[in-house]
Design a protein around this motif. Structure first.
Motif, PDB file in Angstrom:
ATOM      1  N   ASN A 171       0.798  -1.236   0.000  1.00 39.71           N
ATOM      2  CA  ASN A 171       0.000   0.000   0.000  1.00 39.71           C
ATOM      3  C   ASN A 171       0.825   1.278   0.000  1.00 39.71           C
ATOM      4  OD1 ASN A 171      -2.573  -1.236  -0.027  1.00 39.71           O
ATOM      5  ND2 ASN A 171      -2.416  -1.672   2.154  1.00 39.71           N
ATOM      6  N   ARG A 172       1.937   1.241  -0.683  1.00 43.72           N
ATOM      7  CA  ARG A 172       2.719   2.447  -0.903  1.00 43.72           C
ATOM      8  C   ARG A 172       2.615   2.828  -2.381  1.00 43.72           C
ATOM      9  NH1 ARG A 172       9.154   2.601  -1.547  1.00 43.72           N
ATOM     10  NH2 ARG A 172       9.451   4.841  -1.840  1.00 43.72           N
ATOM     11  N   VAL A 173       2.444   4.116  -2.644  1.00 47.78           N
ATOM     12  CA  VAL A 173       2.390   4.624  -4.012  1.00 47.78           C
ATOM     13  C   VAL A 173       3.435   5.718  -4.153  1.00 47.78           C
ATOM     14  CG1 VAL A 173       0.972   5.740  -5.780  1.00 47.78           C
ATOM     15  CG2 VAL A 173      -0.080   4.152  -4.192  1.00 47.78           C
ATOM     16  N   PHE A 174       4.251   5.619  -5.194  1.00 46.96           N
ATOM     17  CA  PHE A 174       5.235   6.667  -5.440  1.00 46.96           C
ATOM     18  C   PHE A 174       5.470   6.790  -6.941  1.00 46.96           C
ATOM     19  CE2 PHE A 174       7.506   2.690  -4.884  1.00 46.96           C
ATOM     20  CZ  PHE A 174       8.456   2.703  -5.889  1.00 46.96           C
ATOM     21  N   GLY A 175       5.938   7.955  -7.360  1.00 44.58           N
ATOM     22  CA  GLY A 175       6.189   8.146  -8.780  1.00 44.58           C
ATOM     23  C   GLY A 175       6.503   9.584  -9.104  1.00 44.58           C
ATOM     24  N   GLU A 176       6.580   9.854 -10.414  1.00 42.32           N
ATOM     25  CA  GLU A 176       6.903  11.202 -10.856  1.00 42.32           C
ATOM     26  C   GLU A 176       6.300  11.466 -12.231  1.00 42.32           C
ATOM     27  OE1 GLU A 176      11.305  10.351 -12.823  1.00 42.32           O
ATOM     28  OE2 GLU A 176      11.170  11.262 -10.826  1.00 42.32           O
ATOM     29  N   PHE A 177       6.127  12.750 -12.523  1.00 41.03           N
ATOM     30  CA  PHE A 177       5.604  13.217 -13.808  1.00 41.03           C
ATOM     31  C   PHE A 177       6.509  14.342 -14.286  1.00 41.03           C
ATOM     32  CE2 PHE A 177       3.194  16.602 -15.918  1.00 41.03           C
ATOM     33  CZ  PHE A 177       2.655  15.927 -16.998  1.00 41.03           C
ATOM     34  N   ASN A 178       6.911  14.286 -15.546  1.00 36.72           N
ATOM     35  CA  ASN A 178       7.752  15.327 -16.123  1.00 36.72           C
ATOM     36  C   ASN A 178       7.216  15.723 -17.496  1.00 36.72           C
ATOM     37  OD1 ASN A 178      10.280  15.691 -14.309  1.00 36.72           O
ATOM     38  ND2 ASN A 178      10.029  13.470 -14.446  1.00 36.72           N
ATOM     39  N   TRP A 179       7.031  17.014 -17.666  1.00 40.88           N
ATOM     40  CA  TRP A 179       6.518  17.561 -18.920  1.00 40.88           C
ATOM     41  C   TRP A 179       7.415  18.719 -19.325  1.00 40.88           C
ATOM     42  CZ3 TRP A 179       2.029  21.497 -19.186  1.00 40.88           C
ATOM     43  CH2 TRP A 179       1.718  21.785 -20.519  1.00 40.88           C
ATOM     44  N   ALA A 180       7.853  18.708 -20.575  1.00 38.51           N
ATOM     45  CA  ALA A 180       8.773  19.743 -21.048  1.00 38.51           C
ATOM     46  C   ALA A 180       8.086  21.075 -21.307  1.00 38.51           C
ATOM     47  CB  ALA A 180       9.488  19.271 -22.308  1.00 38.51           C
ATOM     48  N   GLY A 181       6.745  21.125 -21.219  1.00 38.19           N
ATOM     49  CA  GLY A 181       6.028  22.393 -21.353  1.00 38.19           C
ATOM     50  C   GLY A 181       5.355  22.558 -22.709  1.00 38.19           C
ATOM     51  N   MET A 182       4.900  23.776 -22.994  1.00 39.12           N
ATOM     52  CA  MET A 182       4.159  24.047 -24.226  1.00 39.12           C
ATOM     53  C   MET A 182       4.282  25.511 -24.594  1.00 39.12           C
ATOM     54  SD  MET A 182       0.214  24.567 -23.080  1.00 39.12           S
ATOM     55  CE  MET A 182       0.056  25.903 -24.235  1.00 39.12           C
ATOM     56  N   THR A 183       3.967  25.814 -25.843  1.00 40.72           N
ATOM     57  CA  THR A 183       3.852  27.202 -26.307  1.00 40.72           C
ATOM     58  C   THR A 183       2.585  27.329 -27.131  1.00 40.72           C
ATOM     59  OG1 THR A 183       5.191  26.727 -28.274  1.00 40.72           O
ATOM     60  CG2 THR A 183       6.338  27.609 -26.351  1.00 40.72           C
ATOM     61  N   PHE A 184       1.981  28.500 -27.046  1.00 41.77           N
ATOM     62  CA  PHE A 184       0.779  28.792 -27.840  1.00 41.77           C
ATOM     63  C   PHE A 184       0.912  30.205 -28.374  1.00 41.77           C
ATOM     64  CE2 PHE A 184      -3.477  30.718 -28.082  1.00 41.77           C
ATOM     65  CZ  PHE A 184      -4.028  29.921 -29.075  1.00 41.77           C
ATOM     66  N   GLU A 185       0.737  30.350 -29.679  1.00 44.84           N
ATOM     67  CA  GLU A 185       0.824  31.656 -30.321  1.00 44.84           C
ATOM     68  C   GLU A 185      -0.463  31.942 -31.073  1.00 44.84           C
ATOM     69  OE1 GLU A 185       4.444  32.440 -32.512  1.00 44.84           O
ATOM     70  OE2 GLU A 185       5.421  30.758 -31.507  1.00 44.84           O
ATOM     71  N   ALA A 186      -1.027  33.127 -30.825  1.00 40.52           N
ATOM     72  CA  ALA A 186      -2.215  33.594 -31.541  1.00 40.52           C
ATOM     73  C   ALA A 186      -1.917  34.982 -32.070  1.00 40.52           C
ATOM     74  CB  ALA A 186      -3.432  33.615 -30.614  1.00 40.52           C
ATOM     75  N   ASN A 187      -1.736  35.075 -33.384  1.00 37.86           N
ATOM     76  CA  ASN A 187      -1.254  36.309 -33.994  1.00 37.86           C
ATOM     77  C   ASN A 187       0.097  36.672 -33.369  1.00 37.86           C
ATOM     78  OD1 ASN A 187      -3.515  36.627 -35.723  1.00 37.86           O
ATOM     79  ND2 ASN A 187      -4.704  37.363 -33.966  1.00 37.86           N
ATOM     80  N   THR A 188       0.174  37.772 -32.653  1.00 40.94           N
ATOM     81  CA  THR A 188       1.443  38.153 -32.027  1.00 40.94           C
ATOM     82  C   THR A 188       1.449  37.906 -30.523  1.00 40.94           C
ATOM     83  OG1 THR A 188       0.631  40.424 -31.855  1.00 40.94           O
ATOM     84  CG2 THR A 188       1.991  39.873 -33.782  1.00 40.94           C
ATOM     85  N   ASP A 189       0.319  37.431 -29.975  1.00 38.42           N
ATOM     86  CA  ASP A 189       0.277  37.057 -28.558  1.00 38.42           C
ATOM     87  C   ASP A 189       0.916  35.682 -28.386  1.00 38.42           C
ATOM     88  OD1 ASP A 189      -1.034  39.392 -28.076  1.00 38.42           O
ATOM     89  OD2 ASP A 189      -3.026  38.488 -28.024  1.00 38.42           O
ATOM     90  N   LYS A 190       1.583  35.485 -27.240  1.00 35.49           N
ATOM     91  CA  LYS A 190       2.280  34.227 -27.032  1.00 35.49           C
ATOM     92  C   LYS A 190       2.215  33.837 -25.567  1.00 35.49           C
ATOM     93  CE  LYS A 190       6.726  31.955 -27.992  1.00 35.49           C
ATOM     94  NZ  LYS A 190       8.083  32.145 -28.572  1.00 35.49           N
ATOM     95  N   VAL A 191       1.942  32.565 -25.338  1.00 33.98           N
ATOM     96  CA  VAL A 191       1.948  32.006 -23.987  1.00 33.98           C
ATOM     97  C   VAL A 191       2.920  30.834 -23.971  1.00 33.98           C
ATOM     98  CG1 VAL A 191       0.614  30.895 -22.168  1.00 33.98           C
ATOM     99  CG2 VAL A 191      -0.440  32.691 -23.555  1.00 33.98           C
ATOM    100  N   LYS A 192       3.817  30.844 -23.001  1.00 34.49           N
ATOM    101  CA  LYS A 192       4.786  29.765 -22.876  1.00 34.49           C
ATOM    102  C   LYS A 192       4.763  29.215 -21.464  1.00 34.49           C
ATOM    103  CE  LYS A 192       9.723  28.659 -23.254  1.00 34.49           C
ATOM    104  NZ  LYS A 192      11.083  29.175 -23.553  1.00 34.49           N
ATOM    105  N   VAL A 193       4.646  27.900 -21.373  1.00 34.54           N
ATOM    106  CA  VAL A 193       4.722  27.205 -20.087  1.00 34.54           C
ATOM    107  C   VAL A 193       6.007  26.396 -20.090  1.00 34.54           C
ATOM    108  CG1 VAL A 193       3.656  25.516 -18.550  1.00 34.54           C
ATOM    109  CG2 VAL A 193       2.218  27.075 -19.887  1.00 34.54           C
ATOM    110  N   GLY A 194       6.873  26.639 -19.104  1.00 34.95           N
ATOM    111  CA  GLY A 194       8.141  25.933 -19.027  1.00 34.95           C
ATOM    112  C   GLY A 194       7.995  24.545 -18.453  1.00 34.95           C
ATOM    113  N   GLN A 195       9.086  23.965 -18.057  1.00 31.69           N
ATOM    114  CA  GLN A 195       9.091  22.593 -17.560  1.00 31.69           C
ATOM    115  C   GLN A 195       8.202  22.442 -16.322  1.00 31.69           C
ATOM    116  OE1 GLN A 195      12.984  21.053 -16.801  1.00 31.69           O
ATOM    117  NE2 GLN A 195      12.254  19.090 -16.008  1.00 31.69           N
ATOM    118  N   VAL A 196       7.438  21.351 -16.314  1.00 27.66           N
ATOM    119  CA  VAL A 196       6.545  21.025 -15.201  1.00 27.66           C
ATOM    120  C   VAL A 196       6.958  19.665 -14.648  1.00 27.66           C
ATOM    121  CG1 VAL A 196       4.162  20.558 -14.512  1.00 27.66           C
ATOM    122  CG2 VAL A 196       4.643  22.336 -16.219  1.00 27.66           C
TER     123      VAL A 196
END
Length: 428
Positions: A171-196
């Motif tokens: 009954n032990r649970v352990f682990g990890e999640f790694n995501w390199a992030g994302m980018t979104f561009e709409a015209n000249t607007d930009k959103v960037k999410v870094g490593q999670v």
């Protein structure tokens, strides 16, 4: 010479015979696990099947996730698995010694209107595998592939995400999640999410993971490296750096202590800039038995939330609250602070409840049993910049706020239904 060939012959024979035996063991464990999940009031196992061949097999499980919301339709999920039986199994990383290895496909039966592209993404881009070890631990891996999509001036880039977690037989649970992030561009607007990243290690203290009433001890950490949104003039509309959250629970003398901490190195918008934002929330001395009873009580309700307020249920809730208060739990916000260009804003809060003043027949009596102390202070220059100084002056005249050393502050006390601010009694 004959002896030389006997050992390889025995090994080969075992490797040919064992998968049949292992497959029978895996099938039993697989069906037992589903039986455990069926104890969860939010999950209904509709159909299940397991077909074992000599070296492998297939399994299919159809389950309904009960959302318990009149506005939302329950979700029907079909999980199809392809399994290979040990003692030697082929995995994405080569060969391994294990009882079984499985690859799973997930489909949503009742979401016919789901966007075809999203369906294809779920089918082709999400990969779920599990390893069932000889120690009967389950090691599951989920990989979400990188995806890039462009529609006109809109560009979306989702980088690869990988998670791995292990459920042990003890009954032990352990682990990890790694995501390199994302980018979104709409015209000249930009959103960037870094490593999670996210990691956790928790051990069951009471209840059951499958039933959904688990109480655990351990920790989890969550981190976002940065979030950056820029407008069409390349100005930073939102910037957050090193956003972290940590939760930790531990058992001391059969009582649960829990803490939750938030921190951000930097938070900026077009108008404001803050550094070192902190929130630390602590709850000590919670009865494990009472927490489990509260979990079961909450989980017992259907989509009709009005049931909670029936006289019988309110009486039952009152008894549960009384048990929770019997151990004199303490709730504290030990640090709620942020650094501004004008100086530091900081505050804290402590709440205790006198269980001798709580009346089980009247849950609102908890107000009279409440004992709270809070204090806060902020630089006067920050308040002046915010344009709130006229209101603050009014509160200072009433004695609700204090001005000292270029800071505005207050001290609050609430006890036995009486509110006091800076020593001034406030009628309620």
């Amino acid at each position: 010479m004959n002896n030389i060939f006997k050992v390889p012959a025995v090994v080969i024979t075992l490797l040919l015979i064992l998968p049949k035996y292992v497959g029978s063991l895996v099938e039993t464990e697989h069906q037992t696990t589903l039986d455990k999940w069926s104890e969860n009031p939010a999950i209904n196992i509709v159909n299940k099947s397991f077909t074992a061949n000599w070296f492998g097999g297939v399994a299919s499980t159809e389950m309904v996730v009960l959302l318990q919301d009149d506005m939302l339709e329950d979700v029907t999920i079909i999980v199809d698995e392809v399994l290979s039986f040990g003692p030697i199994v082929s995995t994405e990383n080569g060969f391994d010694f294990a009882l079984s290895h499985s690859k799973a496909d997930v489909n949503f039966k009742n979401l016919e209107d789901l966007d075809p592209e999203l369906k294809a993404f779920i089918k082709d881009k999400i990969h779920i595998t599990s390893l069932f070890t000889f120690s009967k631990n389950i090691v599951s891996t989920i990989v979400i592939d990188e995806i890039t999509k462009t529609e006109g001036d809109n560009k979306f880039h989702f980088k690869q995400a990988i998670s791995e977690f292990t459920l042990t037989k003890n009954n032990r649970v352990f682990g990890e999640f790694n995501w390199a992030g994302m980018t979104f561009e709409a015209n000249t607007d930009k959103v960037k999410v870094g490593q999670v990243s996210f990691d956790f290690d928790q051990t069951l203290v009471a209840g059951n993971y499958h039933r959904g009433d688990a109480i655990v001890s351990g920790y989890f950490n969550f981190m976002i490296n940065n979030i950056n949104a820029t407008d069409n003039a390349h100005n930073s509309a939102l910037l957050i750096e090193n956003l972290t959250m940590r939760g930790e629970s531990k058992v001391v003398d059969k009582l649960m202590n829990f803490s939750l901490t938030y921190h951000a190195d930097k938070m900026e918008s077009l108008e404001d800039k803050f550094n070192h934002a902190n929130l630390e929330f602590v709850v000590d001395a919670l009865s494990i038995d009472s927490l489990q009873e509260l979990n079961k009580f909450v989980a017992s309700f259907s989509s009709n939330s009005d049931e909670l307020f029936s006289p019988a249920n309110m009486e039952q809730l009152g008894h549960i609250i009384d048990k929770l208060l019997s151990t004199d739990p303490i709730l504290k916000i030990t640090d709620l602070s942020v650094e501004t260009p004008q100086g530091k804003i900081e505050s804290s809060l402590t709440i205790q409840i006198d269980n001798t003043l709580f009346n089980v027949a009247n849950t609102m009596s908890i107000v009279q049993a409440l004992d709270a102390q809070a204090n806060a202070k902020a630089p006067e220059a920050f308040i002046l910049k915010s344009g709130l100084l006229p209101e603050i002056e009014n509160y200072i005249e009433q004695g609700l706020l204090r001005r000292e050393n270029d800071e505005i502050s207050f001290v609050l006390n609430f006890s036995k239904g009486q509110l006091t601010i800076n020593g001034n009694i406030i009628p309620l």
